[in-house]
Design an enzyme around this catalytic site. Structure first.
Site, short mmCIF file in Angstrom:
data_model
loop_
_atom_site.label_atom_id
_atom_site.label_comp_id
_atom_site.label_asym_id
_atom_site.label_seq_id
_atom_site.Cartn_x
_atom_site.Cartn_y
_atom_site.Cartn_z
N CYS A 253 0.79 -1.30 0.10
CA CYS A 253 -0.01 0.16 0.03
C CYS A 253 0.62 1.21 -0.03
O CYS A 253 1.75 1.42 0.80
CB CYS A 253 -0.72 -0.10 1.09
N CYS B 259 0.18 3.12 3.68
CA CYS B 259 0.61 2.44 5.09
C CYS B 259 1.46 1.32 4.76
O CYS B 259 1.88 0.73 5.80
CB CYS B 259 -0.79 1.95 5.54
N CYS C 62 -4.76 0.63 0.12
CA CYS C 62 -5.62 -0.21 0.78
C CYS C 62 -7.01 -0.13 0.53
O CYS C 62 -7.35 1.17 0.39
CB CYS C 62 -5.61 -0.07 2.44
#
Lengths: 265, 366, 305
Positions: free
Chosen positions: C249, C252, C274
């Site tokens: 991602c 993150c 995500c």
């Protein structure tokens, strides 16, 4: 004839007694009784409207007869009256220990599923879950019915009529049924294609020891395939016996007419 | 990081509501439509919305039309969502259409009929020429139709009942006390009974039912219909409250009823006989009532021993697809985000393409 | 709007708690009990017309409305995100008609209504996941005749479904279903998991939460009780597998969550983030915290495969 005599010593596979079916006032079939032993091929002949297709539909569970009983010697349970069998049990039987070959392959095939998938459906339905094995078994059967393996992934709609019919046979025989119902299996095919299909069927039936009930109006088909013969007219069985006897020495006037109307080949 | 996840769905929705309200109002210099104007002057539109919305309330239907900017399907949706919250107080007695206050009543099967042919209000014989008088600033004033010399009979027998004596038409389904299926409370279950079928068709989208009806008369259903009778007028609605034990009148409603006569060749047990197709709608909805009667008859194919060969005869096809609220919801839901499923498919297509390229490279190398 | 003839309630005030009348809720709860007793079996119910279009979550809304109470905390997601317009719209609906607390945090929610995803964070006992289902019957595409598919379910005749997977492998060399991947529940009923990506299928298996499925337009409800077996169909030599991504991602750095592809320009630029926004935000916040305090970046957690 010794082969036939040997067959008769085996226990009865299917015992039909007093089966009748009418539509409103119209008689479909009337008080039909017979039995068939493992490995035996029974031909039912008669013209359209003689009740032979109604009888076949009753026997194969697609139609509920008005009266009578149909006792089948089930693999795991012994003789059971099919008319008392629950629907799921009947459907299961129909796709494992029985086979049904329809006159029109469209009624018996999934036209939008590949040849391999068509043959693989029955094994998958009873729990086969290994793709490689299912495919190998399907190809084995495609070979047996003389379909080129390069056609494994093709859909039946791209096949000729004869190929479709052979595929339908493979789809039915893959679970090694003990009884196969055939409704005019060579109907609608060219004569040369018919001959090849009959040869193939005869070979398979003999090799696998399958019992079969073949409904047809074509005496050549029963001459080649059937051990015994039933002649139907207006819903009733009017004559029965060993195929050669009935065809060579017909007793009932209608059978005589039927036999004489066919050119001798 | 240049990317910021899209936020603010909530604000967007609120703003969207404001925008649609502004568009609905149109030019604020012009007078705002009132509910009674819609109810009085766009009456057929209101009738359709009441009928497919399955609630008889002209004001609510007019409000729904106003709120939906005249979009009938959206208005029907609004009305249905309101209707579903209403309690069921009583089930009315079956209405008796022979006691209808008839305003229009025609039969295509006989030149003259007891009670007479009554043309009534209809666009049928208007020439479809745009009437520019309606567009004129000063309007059309107060058009008035002449009164007939004498009133119609208070009880007008149904044409179709005239056959009953001779047995030329199948018997009407007898009234019984069996509970009637309620399509708005129970899920549809096939094969559908007559109650389910007629409720479904009455609520069905007019355009869809019309198209199906048309198909039955164009070879996709083998219909040979005659309009036995089409009647429009007002009927009384009665209920029998439990504590009273006798019927009381609660309303007068306008309905359109169509009795369609169809050919039937008979069976071994039954001599040849005509068969029925039935259509009934709230308000003045002739097109819908006739279409409904044709499709009703087509859907009886199996019951009457006919082959089910065409879409309009196949209840598994027709009944699940008539409802405009269901159809509209499902078709328009494709607007909703499908990022996740699309990503899944995208990934697969890429994988398959990579695999193909790899296979081809391998082949070329060999 | 106001004026003569306006009889419609324009606020939630005129409606029952959670919109549906109590009788309807009872009917749906009875249906839910039946559905939980026969895991994966599609129970017909008298679905009501909702003030939301069919296909937009009417089944999920009816289920949620029937089970929600004043003490519940509701989370609504669409495509894994709390802020997609339809999720916002449904959350607003419940805020208006039931006045319950809402949350975006998976761990805090007692009821999660979802379209197309299962949250990445593992669910707990006591939580309820409500799925919106467009087409409840996985056999519908094989045979549109409901009479026939009902029998196939009743007799557990699922060979034809396996054939469709066989066909995929014969044609593409692999099972080509990527979402709405059929699964066998409690070794008995074949179930559509709704159009979640197959990535999420393993999360249904043996889940401590109650999973309820509502199909409003088709008027069917089904359920997977806690700790129930949910097996995705496959072959021994072509086992079920889930999607994986080469990268992580972009926000993150998770390598184990389901990623959405975002097109960033018209020259082929794209990135992956995500789809579960709560999961992603939480990881970003944790990371900011650990970076500040000089700690180590939290390892991926939650998304089990």
């Amino acid at each position: 004839m010794s082969a036939v005599r040997k067959l008769q010593q085996r226990p009865v596979l299917l015992e039909v007694s007093g089966v009748s079916k009418s539509y409103g006032g119209q008689v479909g079939c009337l008080d039909v009784s017979f039995s068939i032993r493992p490995g035996e091929v029974l031909g039912i002949v008669g013209e359209s409207g003689s009740g032979k297709s109604t009888l076949l539909a009753c026997l194969s569970g697609r139609l509920q007869p008005d009266t009578g009983s149909i006792i089948y010697d089930m693999k795991d349970r012994g003789p059971v009256d099919m008319l008392l069998l629950s629907e799921p049990e009947r459907r299961r039987l129909a796709r494992t220990d029985w086979g049904i070959v329809h006159q029109n392959p469209r009624d018996g095939l999934r036209m939008d599923v590949s040849a391999g998938g068509n043959v693989g459906e029955r094994p998958m339905a009873i729990g086969a879950r290994h793709y490689g094995n299912i495919r190998a078994e399907a190809q084995d059967w495609l070979q047996k019915v003389e379909i080129d393996l390069t056609r494994t992934d093709d859909k039946p709609r791209t096949f000729s009529g004869g190929m479709q019919q052979r595929l339908q046979i493979a789809r039915n025989l893959v679970t090694k049924p003990r009884l196969v119902f055939m409704d005019e299996p060579t109907g609608g095919l060219d004569v040369s294609v018919q001959a090849r299909l009959l040869d193939l069927l005869r070979g398979l039936v003999r090799e696998l020891g399958i019992a079969a009930i073949i409904v047809t109006h074509d005496l050549a088909v029963v001459r080649l395939l059937a051990d015994r013969l039933m002649v139907m007219q207006r819903g009733r069985v009017i004559e029965e016996g060993l195929t050669d006897q009935v065809l060579d020495d017909p007793h009932h006037p209608y059978t005589q007419l039927l036999v004489s109307s066919i050119l001798q080949v | 990081m240049a990317y910021v996840a899209v936020k603010g769905g909530e604000r967007a929705i609120i703003n969207s509501h404001r925008l649609i309200a502004e568009e609905r109002r149109g030019n604020p210099d012009l007078a705002e439509l009132t509910i009674s104007q819609i109810s009085e002057q766009l009456g057929l539109s209101v009738d359709r919305v009441m009928n497919e919305g399955s609630i008889y309330d002209r004001d609510l239907a007019a409000l729904a039309l106003k709120q939906a900017q005249g979009d009938a399907v959206e208005a029907i949706f609004l009305l249905r969502a309101y209707r579903t919250t209403l309690p069921r107080i009583a089930v009315s007695k079956p209405i008796d259409t022979t006691r209808m206050t008839v305003r229009r009543r025609i039969s295509a099967t006989f030149k003259d009929i007891p009670g007479g042919q009554v043309l009534g209000p209809t666009y049928d014989y208007t020439h479809r020429l745009l009437d520019f008088a309606l567009a004129a600033e000063c309007g059309i004033g107060k058009p008035e139709a002449e009164l007939a010399d004498e009133p119609l009979d208070s009880v007008i027998p149904r044409v179709i009942d005239l056959f009953d004596g001779e047995g030329l038409i199948e018997a009407d389904i007898s009234e019984n006390d069996e509970e009637v299926f309620d399509l708005t409370r129970e899920p549809m279950s096939l094969p559908a009974g007559r109650d389910q079928r007629l409720q479904n068709l009455a609520r069905g989208d007019e355009g869809f039912v019309l198209g199906l009806a048309y198909s039955t008369a164009r070879g996709y259903g083998g219909a040979h219909p005659f309009v036995g009778e089409l009647r429009l007028g007002e009927v009384i609605i009665e209920i029998v409250p439990e504590d009273l034990g006798f019927p009381i009148e609660i309303a007068e409603v306008t309905i359109t009823e169509c009795q369609m006569i169809n050919q039937f060749r008979g069976t071994a047990e039954q001599p040849p006989q005509f068969t029925r197709g039935y259509g009934l709608t709230f308000g003045h909805c002739e097109r819908k009532a006739m279409s409904m009667a044709l499709v009703d008859r087509a859907l009886r194919a199996r019951e009457l021993g006919e082959d089910v060969r065409y879409p309009a005869q196949d209840e598994g096809f027709v009944l699940p697809h008539t409802d405009s609220v269901e159809a509209n919801g499902f078709v328009t839901h494709f607007k909703l985000p499908h990022y996740v499923d699309f990503q899944a498919e995208l990934q697969l297509v890429r994988q398959l393409r990579e695999q193909r390229e790899a296979d081809q490279a391998k082949e070329a190398a060999e | 709007m106001s004026g003569p003839g306006n009889k419609q309630c324009d606020t939630g005030d005129g409606y029952s708690f959670a919109y549906l009348d109590e009788q309807t809720k009872r009917m749906i709860r009875r249906t839910l009990l039946k559905a939980l007793s026969i895991p994966g079996y599609q129970v017909p119910f008298g679905g009501r017309e909702m003030p939301l279009a069919y296909g937009w979550g009417t089944g999920g809304i009816q289920v949620t409305a029937s089970i929600i109470g004043p003490d519940d905390r509701l989370k609504v997601i669409d495509q894994g995100a709390d802020d997609t317009t339809n999720a916002v719209s449904i959350r607003r609906f419940f805020e208006i008609v039931s006045n319950v607390a809402t949350t975006e945090q998976t761990a805090e929610a007692t009821i999660i209504q979802t379209r197309h995803r299962i949250p990445e964070a593992p669910l707990q006992e006591g939580q309820i996941l409500v799925y919106q289902v467009p087409q409840p019957d996985p056999l519908h595409k094989i045979d549109p005749r409901e009479n026939e598919t009902r029998k196939m379910h009743a007799y557990a005749e699922y060979g034809a479904m396996q054939v469709t997977l066989y066909e995929d492998i014969a044609r593409f060399g692999r099972i080509a279903r990527t979402y709405d991947y059929p699964a066998m529940v409690n070794a008995r009923h074949l179930m559509s998991p709704s159009p979640i990506p197959k990535f999420d299928n393993p999360k249904m298996e043996n889940n401590p939460a109650i999973q309820l499925f509502g199909a409003g337009r088709e008027k069917r409800i089904y359920a997977v009780p806690p700790y129930t077996s949910v097996r995705s169909l496959d072959f021994d030599d072509h086992p079920f597998e889930v999607q994986t991504w080469k990268g992580c991602c972009a926000l993150c750095s998770s390598t184990v969550s389901y990623l959405d592809e975002v097109v960033t320009d018209d020259r082929g630029g794209r990135m992956f983030v995500c789809s579960d926004t709560d999961y992603c935000n939480k990881r970003q916040a944790d990371r900011a915290l650990t970076t500040e305090t000089g700690g180590i970046v939290a390892p991926d957690e939650g998304a089990k495969l």
